[in-house]
Design a protein around this motif. Structure first.
Motif, mmCIF file in Angstrom:
data_model
loop_
_atom_site.group_PDB
_atom_site.id
_atom_site.type_symbol
_atom_site.label_atom_id
_atom_site.label_comp_id
_atom_site.label_asym_id
_atom_site.label_seq_id
_atom_site.Cartn_x
_atom_site.Cartn_y
_atom_site.Cartn_z
ATOM 1 N N LYS A 148 0.832 -1.206 0.000
ATOM 2 C CA LYS A 148 0.000 0.000 0.000
ATOM 3 C C LYS A 148 0.872 1.263 0.000
ATOM 4 O O LYS A 148 0.541 2.250 -0.670
ATOM 5 N N VAL A 149 1.974 1.222 0.743
ATOM 6 C CA VAL A 149 2.917 2.347 0.739
ATOM 7 C C VAL A 149 3.485 2.529 -0.666
ATOM 8 O O VAL A 149 3.564 3.653 -1.189
ATOM 9 N N ARG A 150 3.888 1.426 -1.284
ATOM 10 C CA ARG A 150 4.460 1.466 -2.624
ATOM 11 C C ARG A 150 3.493 2.081 -3.631
ATOM 12 O O ARG A 150 3.866 2.946 -4.429
ATOM 13 N N THR A 151 2.229 1.670 -3.575
ATOM 14 C CA THR A 151 1.224 2.216 -4.495
ATOM 15 C C THR A 151 1.081 3.716 -4.317
ATOM 16 O O THR A 151 1.075 4.478 -5.288
ATOM 17 N N ARG A 152 1.004 4.163 -3.070
ATOM 18 C CA ARG A 152 0.848 5.595 -2.793
ATOM 19 C C ARG A 152 2.086 6.382 -3.249
ATOM 20 O O ARG A 152 1.963 7.457 -3.856
ATOM 21 N N LEU A 153 3.274 5.856 -2.967
ATOM 22 C CA LEU A 153 4.505 6.542 -3.380
ATOM 23 C C LEU A 153 4.593 6.660 -4.897
ATOM 24 O O LEU A 153 4.970 7.710 -5.433
ATOM 25 N N LEU A 154 4.262 5.597 -5.591
ATOM 26 C CA LEU A 154 4.356 5.629 -7.052
ATOM 27 C C LEU A 154 3.334 6.578 -7.664
ATOM 28 O O LEU A 154 3.609 7.217 -8.688
ATOM 29 N N GLU A 155 2.170 6.683 -7.049
ATOM 30 C CA GLU A 155 1.177 7.655 -7.532
ATOM 31 C C GLU A 155 1.712 9.082 -7.385
ATOM 32 O O GLU A 155 1.568 9.912 -8.285
#
Length: 204
Positions: free
Chosen positions: A95-102
């Motif tokens: 979930k952190v990865r998804t938010r960071l990439l966005e």
């Protein structure tokens, strides 16, 4: 549409990483003062911990209270039990990865260097999962990490060792990192290291 490493080419991204007590947060603050955007994985993780608190409390019912859980209550278990740590990371890190990439996708549009502050970048095989190879390590030797944690967090030596052992050894991270900023001295020295890094980035 959710961002993914496969669909993104993060040409302007640099990862900022380190170990507990190496001074990564200070380095991130100095980069911000220079006008660079810094995306903070820890801040996102804390937000997600609150958002998904009931789910985390269910996973770790033994240290939860009335279907809620605090980071302080969970910390001793996470740092002493690798299986518990893996269970939490499996929930939070994607979930952190998804938010960071966005967020990174938005910064790419500016065509300027920016930084992703990811403390556990190597532990989560970040080069593979984020597709970023430009990694900056904030370095301090283990004995200095211990000294700083004793002064900052007032932890016992056993607690400090647990936290350090939960992360990849700082010397291994140093061997893996293309950029290493030495933070074994004072703030003025770290600032000089930041200036040296930014000169390299601008030069390339």
């Amino acid at each position: 549409m959710r961002a993914s490493a496969q669909k993104l080419s993060l040409k302007h991204a640099f990862v900022l990483t380190g170990g507990i007590g190496t001074g990564k947060s200070t380095a991130a603050s100095l980069l911000s003062l220079h006008g660079y955007s810094v995306l903070d994985a820890d801040k996102i993780a804390h937000e997600l911990f609150d958002t998904h608190n009931a789910q985390i409390a269910h996973l770790f019912a033994e240290v939860a209270t009335h279907n809620t859980i605090t980071r302080q209550a969970l910390a001793p278990l996470i740092f002493s039990d690798s299986n518990a740590r893996a269970k939490l990371e499996a929930l939070i890190h994607p979930k952190v990865r998804t938010r960071l990439l966005e967020q990174a996708q938005q910064l790419e549009a500016h065509h300027q260097p920016y930084f992703l502050d990811i403390p556990l970048f190597y532990e989560i095989e970040g080069v593979k999962s984020y597709g970023i190879s430009q990694v900056i390590l904030i370095y301090a030797p283990r004995n200095l990490q211990i000294t700083r944690l004793q002064a900052r967090d007032h932890l016992s030596l056993e607690q400090i060792e647990q936290r350090l052992n939960a992360q990849m050894d700082i010397e291994i991270k140093k061997s893996l990192s293309p950029f290493v900023l030495d933070n074994s001295k004072d703030l003025k020295h770290l600032q000089a290291e930041i200036d040296r890094l930014l000169a390299q980035i601008k030069g390339s």
